[in-house]
Design an enzyme around this catalytic site. Structure first.
Site, mmCIF file in Angstrom:
data_model
loop_
_atom_site.group_PDB
_atom_site.id
_atom_site.type_symbol
_atom_site.label_atom_id
_atom_site.label_comp_id
_atom_site.label_asym_id
_atom_site.label_seq_id
_atom_site.Cartn_x
_atom_site.Cartn_y
_atom_site.Cartn_z
ATOM 1 N N ARG A 81 43.237 47.207 31.291
ATOM 2 C CA ARG A 81 43.742 47.817 32.519
ATOM 3 C C ARG A 81 45.079 47.183 32.871
ATOM 4 N NH1 ARG A 81 42.476 46.599 38.585
ATOM 5 N NH2 ARG A 81 43.924 48.125 39.412
ATOM 6 N N HIS A 126 50.550 49.411 41.727
ATOM 7 C CA HIS A 126 49.840 48.161 42.019
ATOM 8 C C HIS A 126 50.754 47.288 42.892
ATOM 9 C CE1 HIS A 126 46.581 45.263 40.453
ATOM 10 N NE2 HIS A 126 47.270 44.558 41.334
ATOM 11 N N GLU A 172 43.999 48.893 45.325
ATOM 12 C CA GLU A 172 43.726 48.198 46.593
ATOM 13 C C GLU A 172 44.601 48.656 47.753
ATOM 14 O OE1 GLU A 172 43.501 43.955 46.368
ATOM 15 O OE2 GLU A 172 41.900 43.978 44.901
ATOM 16 N N ASN A 407 37.143 46.372 42.992
ATOM 17 C CA ASN A 407 37.552 44.977 42.787
ATOM 18 C C ASN A 407 36.699 44.101 43.685
ATOM 19 O OD1 ASN A 407 39.549 46.029 41.190
ATOM 20 N ND2 ASN A 407 41.251 45.458 42.532
ATOM 21 N N TYR A 409 35.501 40.032 44.497
ATOM 22 C CA TYR A 409 35.706 38.598 44.281
ATOM 23 C C TYR A 409 34.789 37.714 45.106
ATOM 24 C CZ TYR A 409 40.054 39.758 41.845
ATOM 25 O OH TYR A 409 40.962 40.255 40.953
ATOM 26 N N GLU A 478 38.167 44.757 38.709
ATOM 27 C CA GLU A 478 38.615 43.364 38.738
ATOM 28 C C GLU A 478 37.472 42.483 39.212
ATOM 29 O OE1 GLU A 478 42.093 42.531 41.142
ATOM 30 O OE2 GLU A 478 43.123 44.321 40.397
HETATM 31 C C1 GBH Z 1 43.600 41.653 43.701
HETATM 32 O O1 GBH Z 1 43.761 41.590 45.089
HETATM 33 C C2 GBH Z 1 44.808 42.267 43.103
HETATM 34 O O2 GBH Z 1 44.599 43.595 42.713
HETATM 35 C C3 GBH Z 1 45.422 41.466 42.008
HETATM 36 O O3 GBH Z 1 46.732 41.877 41.820
HETATM 37 C C4 GBH Z 1 45.300 40.009 42.334
HETATM 38 O O4 GBH Z 1 46.019 39.218 41.431
HETATM 39 C C5 GBH Z 1 43.846 39.661 42.331
HETATM 40 O O5 GBH Z 1 43.144 40.445 43.231
HETATM 41 C C6 GBH Z 1 43.553 38.216 42.654
HETATM 42 O O6 GBH Z 1 43.937 37.900 43.939
HETATM 43 O O7 GBH Z 1 39.202 36.706 51.809
HETATM 44 O O8 GBH Z 1 40.292 37.031 53.737
HETATM 45 O O9 GBH Z 1 40.655 35.109 52.602
HETATM 46 C C7 GBH Z 1 44.533 40.590 45.607
HETATM 47 C C8 GBH Z 1 44.621 40.635 47.083
HETATM 48 C C9 GBH Z 1 44.199 38.534 47.995
HETATM 49 C C10 GBH Z 1 43.206 40.524 48.893
HETATM 50 C C11 GBH Z 1 43.325 37.706 48.823
HETATM 51 C C12 GBH Z 1 42.314 39.736 49.709
HETATM 52 C C13 GBH Z 1 41.784 37.637 50.492
HETATM 53 C C14 GBH Z 1 41.760 37.209 51.777
HETATM 54 N N1 GBH Z 1 43.629 39.834 47.717
HETATM 55 N N2 GBH Z 1 42.848 38.429 49.978
HETATM 56 S S1 GBH Z 1 40.375 36.461 52.511
#
Ligand code: GBH
Length: 571
Positions: A81, A126, A172, A407, A409, A478
């Site tokens: 991707r 992006h 996103e 995505n 995390y 992701e």
């Molecule tokens: C993704 O979002 C992106 O698509 C990618 O480009 C990036 O490298 C990857 O993730 C890793 O970050 O939980 O409130 O503390 C990135 C954007 C950054 C959005 C961190 C949410 C979290 C804030 N994200 N943010 S919080």
């Protein structure tokens, strides 16, 4: 080779796709080469000096793409991707500025992927729209961008569509709208929290000042109708923050005592435990726009930007379906990000707050493209007049996807934050927590400080989407975790990334469990193939399964997690 643990490739079925993900601005470098124009990240990164100390070519994928494809092939991935840089194809953003050399780069990349049998998943946008459109009409604040995005997509379908079976319109959109237009930590760096906005008609709105941490400050209590059905004096008096978890059974991943550092002590650079919002960036002073912005009240920015992203997405899906899909036989979708948001406790008001926060992030986009309108909670709670209406566009927006990319995390606890609204943060009436009763929501903490690994959240979200949104086809687009940047004396720690293996393993195993529960999930992409430019964290945060030696000719070296994935994919 490292044993793959419990997870085996064959548990996911033969049609399940494994891949890794990147994006153009984060890996390409060569920003001034072969006629490329500037994106809004070129100007933002320069202004904030984010490429320091390694420089904009630190990853240099533009030159090293063949090596990168070989790395994926060697690991055994099925798919890759990546995103196309709009301003490489159209330096001014407009169709008249077509740049053949930019087009040729992606043709070479696609050819190379084909040679190695790697399926491309291609994202059109992006985070990096052309700077020229920002200057001409304020970029995504203006509906004009919808047609320019269509012209750009049209060229991509024409030039690359024979080689691409999976298109992603926008990555996103929630992140773009909030970090770019509420917090100002991403390009274009506008903020609706502390801009010098004064207008008597909105004098009652609460706008936090730049010195206020919005996440921990307490907004003045004003009763809203949300409180009526669960009003209870005792509950009102109690502090939610001290409350014990009682509705989610403990599981082996999420309820460990917090460890200060992980086993490799790799998190020494983390910011600590103060993350308290789904978007925990510091509230920076608002960037003063270089020119006057046409939209009067900054509180309206994120809602407009989200709306225009949805329209841009939907119109491009229509374009693809009308003119290309029957011939090129691909699928088209959008990639949405979500945290798993969990009520801080069983109180009804906190359950409602968690639902509201979910609707203000995932539902903001998923409700429109599935059902044709914003979630009820947004109609009810967005500051009056600021939630755009779809009108006749509803029919174009509803059903505008073949698949959803997710995505995922991390996760947060959510409690109610009483407020009279006024901006995107306060409209949600939600407060975010990374701990309850002193216990972190997840043990594995990322370097940039916002990831607390909560693996079962990926299953819970997938099941939630299946049930609430009519069982769509989903790809996990992701998932990953970051380590801090290092220096030559600590390189070995970066290579020896056991924490990433644990994180990936546990998330994958929950994707498998979601599949067993009937979720139509057909693929999983690790973020990221390479260490790369992590937006406002610059090069300080490393997400790669491949190490990039920024000081040393951007030399690539697979980390332990890459060998682990290789052995997993071989089974
Ligand atoms: C993704 O979002 C992106 O698509 C990618 O480009 C990036 O490298 C990857 O993730 C890793 O970050 O939980 O409130 O503390 C990135 C954007 C950054 C959005 C961190 C949410 C979290 C804030 N994200 N943010 S919080």
């Amino acid at each position: 080779n490292v044993p793959a643990g419990f997870v085996r490739r064959k548990d996911f079925g033969s049609d399940f796709i494994f891949g890794s993900a990147t994006s153009a601005f984060q890996i390409e470098g060569a920003l001034g080469e072969d006629g490329r124009g500037q994106s809004i990240w070129d100007t933002f990164a320069a202004k904030k000096n984010l490429f320091s100390p390694y420089g904009e070519d630190a990853v240099n994928h533009y030159k090293k793409y063949e090596e990168d494809v070989k790395i994926m092939k060697d690991i055994g991935f099925d798919a890759y991707r990546f995103s196309i840089s709009w301003c490489r194809i159209l330096p001014t953003g407009k169709k008249e500025s077509r740049n053949q050399k930019g087009i040729d780069f992606y043709k070479r990349l696609l050819m190379n992927l084909k040679t190695h049998g790697m399926e491309p998943f291609v994202t059109l946008l992006h985070f990096d729209p052309p700077q020229a459109l920002e200057e001409e009409y304020d970029g995504f604040l203006n509906r004009k961008i919808v047609d320019d995005f269509c012209d750009y997509a049209n060229i991509c379908f024409k030039e690359f569509g024979d080689q691409v079976k999976y298109w992603i319109t926008v990555n996103e959109p929630a992140t773009f709208a909030t970090l770019g237009y509420v917090y100002g930590t991403h390009a274009p760096g506008l903020s609706s929290l502390n801009a010098n906005y004064s207008d008597s008609s909105s004098s009652k709105k609460q706008l936090y000042s730049s010195s206020t941490n919005y996440a921990t400050s307490v907004a003045p209590y004003l009763p809203s109708d949300d409180d009526n059905d669960d009003h209870d004096q005792d509950e009102e008096a109690a502090s939610d923050d001290d409350d014990e978890a009682s509705i989610f059974p403990p599981n082996r991943f999420s309820v460990h005592p917090p460890k200060k550092n992980d086993m490799m002590n790799m998190s020494s650079g983390v910011k600590g435990n103060s993350v308290a919002s789904p978007v925990s960036q510091e509230v920076l002073p608002a960037t003063v726009p270089s020119k006057k912005i046409s939209v009067k009240d900054p509180s309206e920015y994120p809602y407009l930007v989200a709306h225009h992203q949805i329209l841009a997405h939907a119109k491009v899906v229509k374009l693809y379906r009308d003119n290309y899909q029957s011939r090129q036989k691909g699928k088209i979708g959008i990639v949405l990000n979500a945290h798993q948001l969990i009520p801080l406790n069983k109180r009804k008001r906190n359950q409602k707050a968690a639902q509201r926060a979910t609707d203000f992030s995932l539902g903001w986009f998923l409700d429109p493209i599935v059902n044709g309108d914003y979630p009820e909670n947004m109609h009810k709670y967005v500051t009056k007049g600021y939630l755009p209406e779809f009108g006749a566009d509803k029919y174009m927006v509803r059903g505008s996807f073949d698949f959803i990319g997710l995505n995922y995390y991390t996760a947060r606890y959510v409690s109610r934050q009483a407020s009279d609204g006024g901006n995107y943060i306060t409209d949600q009436r939600a407060k975010f927590h990374v701990k309850r009763k002193g216990v972190y929501i997840g043990e594995e903490q990322g370097a940039a400080g916002w990831i607390y690994g909560y693996p079962r959240g990926i299953m819970d979200l997938l099941v939630y989407i299946k049930e609430k949104y009519n069982n769509p086809l989903i790809y996990v687009a992701e998932n990953g975790i970051d380590d801090p940047d290092d220096d030559s004396s600590t390189h070995w720690k970066s290579f020896y990334d056991q924490r990433r293996i644990v994180y990936l393993h546990d998330h994958l195993s929950f994707v498998g469990q979601a599949k067993q529960q009937g979720v139509n999930v057909k693929g999983y992409f690790v973020w990221s193939l390479l260490d790369n430019f992590e937006w406002d964290s610059g090069f300080k945060s490393r997400f790669g399964i491949t190490y990039v030696d920024y000081d040393n000719g951007s030399k690539r070296c697979p980390k332990l997690s890459a060998s682990w994935l290789k052995s997993l994919l071989a089974k």
